[in-house]
Design a protein around this motif. Sequence first.
Motif, PDB file in Angstrom:
ATOM      1  N   ALA A  23      37.615  41.186   9.370  1.00 54.81           N
ATOM      2  CA  ALA A  23      36.915  40.849  10.611  1.00 54.81           C
ATOM      3  C   ALA A  23      36.251  39.475  10.501  1.00 54.81           C
ATOM      4  O   ALA A  23      36.305  38.674  11.447  1.00 54.81           O
ATOM      5  N   LEU A  24      35.644  39.170   9.365  1.00 60.55           N
ATOM      6  CA  LEU A  24      35.015  37.854   9.175  1.00 60.55           C
ATOM      7  C   LEU A  24      36.050  36.734   9.260  1.00 60.55           C
ATOM      8  O   LEU A  24      35.808  35.703   9.883  1.00 60.55           O
ATOM      9  N   ARG A  25      37.197  36.941   8.640  1.00 61.07           N
ATOM     10  CA  ARG A  25      38.238  35.898   8.654  1.00 61.07           C
ATOM     11  C   ARG A  25      38.850  35.694  10.041  1.00 61.07           C
ATOM     12  O   ARG A  25      39.452  34.660  10.296  1.00 61.07           O
ATOM     13  N   TYR A  30      34.741  31.241  10.882  1.00 61.76           N
ATOM     14  CA  TYR A  30      35.646  31.133   9.731  1.00 61.76           C
ATOM     15  C   TYR A  30      36.796  30.181  10.054  1.00 61.76           C
ATOM     16  O   TYR A  30      37.153  29.324   9.251  1.00 61.76           O
ATOM     17  N   ARG A  31      37.374  30.311  11.240  1.00 59.84           N
ATOM     18  CA  ARG A  31      38.478  29.425  11.627  1.00 59.84           C
ATOM     19  C   ARG A  31      38.010  27.979  11.715  1.00 59.84           C
ATOM     20  O   ARG A  31      38.749  27.058  11.379  1.00 59.84           O
ATOM     21  N   ARG A  32      36.787  27.761  12.161  1.00 62.89           N
ATOM     22  CA  ARG A  32      36.259  26.413  12.352  1.00 62.89           C
ATOM     23  C   ARG A  32      35.804  25.771  11.039  1.00 62.89           C
ATOM     24  O   ARG A  32      36.116  24.627  10.760  1.00 62.89           O
ATOM     25  N   ALA A  52      32.822  35.529   3.627  1.00 64.69           N
ATOM     26  CA  ALA A  52      34.218  35.167   3.365  1.00 64.69           C
ATOM     27  C   ALA A  52      34.301  33.648   3.342  1.00 64.69           C
ATOM     28  O   ALA A  52      33.699  32.975   4.187  1.00 64.69           O
ATOM     29  N   MET A  53      35.025  33.112   2.366  1.00 61.99           N
ATOM     30  CA  MET A  53      35.166  31.663   2.207  1.00 61.99           C
ATOM     31  C   MET A  53      36.639  31.317   2.008  1.00 61.99           C
ATOM     32  O   MET A  53      37.335  31.998   1.270  1.00 61.99           O
TER      33      MET A  53
END
Length: 135
Positions: A23-25, A30-32, A52-53
């Motif tokens: 969900a975080l990805r 995350y996309r930005r 998430a990284m």
Amino acid sequence: MSSINRPLAGPVLAFDLGEQIAALRAEEPYRRSGRAGRTLAKSGRFRLVLTAMSEGNEIGTHQADSPMTLQVVQGALTFRSSGEEYTLTAGQVLFFGPGEAHDIRATEASALLLTVSATGDDYRPEELANAQASA
């Protein structure tokens, strides 16, 4: 999932970390920027935060106000503090005390679980130094 739609405290909370990481990805931050985080639980001054990284993403140097643990759930990262560098992979945990300057860099797509305890409670550097000196 916004914090409005999910409990952050309660007698028992359970999480599927794989689902949370997916969900975080999928989120815009995350996309930005290649990083997104979510507080999973909080109680008083206790916090449990999942982040998430993407590969190469960095969390710059900053000071910790309280003891923390950093657990790598997926991937690998480096943690730098006081001129030393630690390489951590999935399943490894690192403890660090308050006041430590540190930065984190994902060496591959990663997820970490950060546990933040009460500010300053139970940690007294002088007691730690005395205990190490007498050991």
